[in-house]
Design an enzyme around this catalytic site. Sequence first.
Site, short mmCIF file in Angstrom:
data_model
loop_
_atom_site.label_atom_id
_atom_site.label_comp_id
_atom_site.label_asym_id
_atom_site.label_seq_id
_atom_site.Cartn_x
_atom_site.Cartn_y
_atom_site.Cartn_z
N MET A 31 -10.89 -6.02 6.06
CA MET A 31 -10.18 -5.13 6.77
C MET A 31 -9.66 -5.59 8.13
SD MET A 31 -9.92 -2.59 4.71
CE MET A 31 -8.96 -1.74 6.19
N ASP A 67 -4.58 3.62 -1.59
CA ASP A 67 -5.67 3.86 -0.58
C ASP A 67 -6.32 5.33 -0.77
OD1 ASP A 67 -3.80 1.91 1.88
OD2 ASP A 67 -5.81 1.41 1.21
N GLY A 120 1.44 -2.23 4.15
CA GLY A 120 2.16 -0.97 3.94
C GLY A 120 3.24 -0.73 4.77
N MET A 126 -8.92 7.97 0.49
CA MET A 126 -9.60 8.21 1.78
C MET A 126 -10.08 9.76 1.69
SD MET A 126 -7.08 7.01 4.62
CE MET A 126 -6.29 5.30 4.57
N SER A 148 0.80 -1.09 0.09
CA SER A 148 -0.06 -0.12 -0.14
C SER A 148 1.02 1.18 -0.01
CB SER A 148 -0.82 0.00 1.09
OG SER A 148 -1.33 1.28 1.46
N GLY A 191 -8.34 3.89 7.80
CA GLY A 191 -7.97 5.34 7.87
C GLY A 191 -6.58 5.55 8.03
N GLY A 238 0.23 1.21 9.81
CA GLY A 238 0.95 1.03 10.86
C GLY A 238 0.05 0.52 11.96
N MET A 287 -12.08 4.28 0.35
CA MET A 287 -12.69 4.61 1.51
C MET A 287 -13.26 5.84 1.65
SD MET A 287 -9.47 2.72 3.58
CE MET A 287 -8.34 3.41 2.01
N ASP A 292 -6.22 -6.61 4.40
CA ASP A 292 -5.87 -5.44 4.48
C ASP A 292 -5.72 -4.64 5.89
OD1 ASP A 292 -6.90 -2.14 2.66
OD2 ASP A 292 -5.13 -3.00 3.61
N GLY A 293 -4.64 -4.62 6.38
CA GLY A 293 -4.28 -3.93 7.79
C GLY A 293 -3.46 -4.75 8.59
N GLY A 294 -1.96 -4.29 9.08
CA GLY A 294 -1.48 -4.92 9.95
C GLY A 294 -0.80 -6.28 9.58
N HIS A 346 -1.24 -1.49 -4.03
CA HIS A 346 -2.68 -0.75 -3.52
C HIS A 346 -2.62 0.50 -3.22
CE1 HIS A 346 -6.18 -1.97 -0.98
NE2 HIS A 346 -5.61 -1.33 0.16
N HIS A 384 -8.57 1.30 -3.42
CA HIS A 384 -9.45 0.93 -2.34
C HIS A 384 -9.95 2.12 -2.10
CE1 HIS A 384 -9.35 -0.21 2.01
NE2 HIS A 384 -10.46 -0.25 1.71
C1 DX5 Z 1 -6.10 1.39 6.06
C2 DX5 Z 1 -5.55 0.90 4.43
C3 DX5 Z 1 -4.56 -0.04 4.48
C4 DX5 Z 1 -3.41 0.40 5.19
C5 DX5 Z 1 -2.52 -0.99 5.52
O1 DX5 Z 1 -7.22 2.07 5.96
O2 DX5 Z 1 -6.65 0.67 3.79
O3 DX5 Z 1 -4.33 -0.42 3.04
O4 DX5 Z 1 -2.83 1.16 4.35
O5 DX5 Z 1 -1.35 -0.49 5.88
P1 DX5 Z 1 -0.39 -1.23 7.03
O6 DX5 Z 1 -0.19 -2.75 6.23
O7 DX5 Z 1 0.62 -0.62 7.61
O8 DX5 Z 1 -1.27 -1.73 8.08
ZN ZN Z 2 -6.39 -0.34 1.95
#
Ligand code: DX5
Ligand code: ZN
Length: 218
Positions: free
Chosen positions: A138, A36, A196, A38, A9, A143, A146, A69, A174-176, A34, A67
């Site tokens: 998710m 993001d 990311g 927002m 990401s 948002g 990290g 959001m 997606d996430g963590g 990816h 993606h």
């Molecule tokens: C969060 C995004 C994710 C995020 C992932 O809202 O949709 O794609 O960038 O970042 P990491 O991998 O650091 O959790």
């Molecule tokens: Zn994302």
Amino acid sequence: DRSIKIAPSILSADFANFGAEIEAIEAQGADWVHIDVMDGHFVPNLTFGPPAVAAFRKHVKTVMDVHLMIAPVDPYIDAFAKAGADIITAHVEAGPHIHRTLQAIRGAGCKAGVALNPGTPAEAIYPLMDLIDMVCVMTVNPGFGGQKFIHSCVEKVADIRNKIGDRPIHIEIDGGVDPTTAPLVAAAGADVLVAGSAVFKGGTVNTPDVYGANIQAI
Ligand code: DX5
Ligand code: ZN
């Protein structure tokens, strides 16, 4: 397990060097990129819109996985399709008409993804199986990059994999995602992992081999 695709990401990339960062991660083994998006409304952060995504397109050689959001989604589908998105993912929580939104994404010539927040049950997407090419689960509240992986979402991945059966639908996490959490979701049935901070940590666009090592470690 290399049947798993890695989609770094760019939310965790250097915001002053997106073109070079995209080329660096693709040269270092990224399968998808990816993006993001927002809007500061659906999520408490603001990133970039169609003009920026169109500029990223000039550097993406693999797959541009957008993606969204944002809420509402429908007014922006054509702009992101024209910007060159290969996949457009909308959140099931972004409005009352996700069925129509997914039809519109495919109608705009893109592959359609649906994303679920940690608080949304898997069943929310069961009526959408014939409209989607991907489910994005998710594993953080959207948002920010990290954040800490939410382990209770792993069971949802297995439920969705079971529901998908032999349909050609990706499950994206997606996430963590990092070397510790990736095996959990891969075992549950995920085939695309967004990462990311786990990809960009410790490196810069001038030390891309750090990105490559981070990608291989996931
Ligand atoms: C969060 C995004 C994710 C995020 C992932 O809202 O949709 O794609 O960038 O970042 P990491 O991998 O650091 O959790
Ligand atoms: Zn994302």
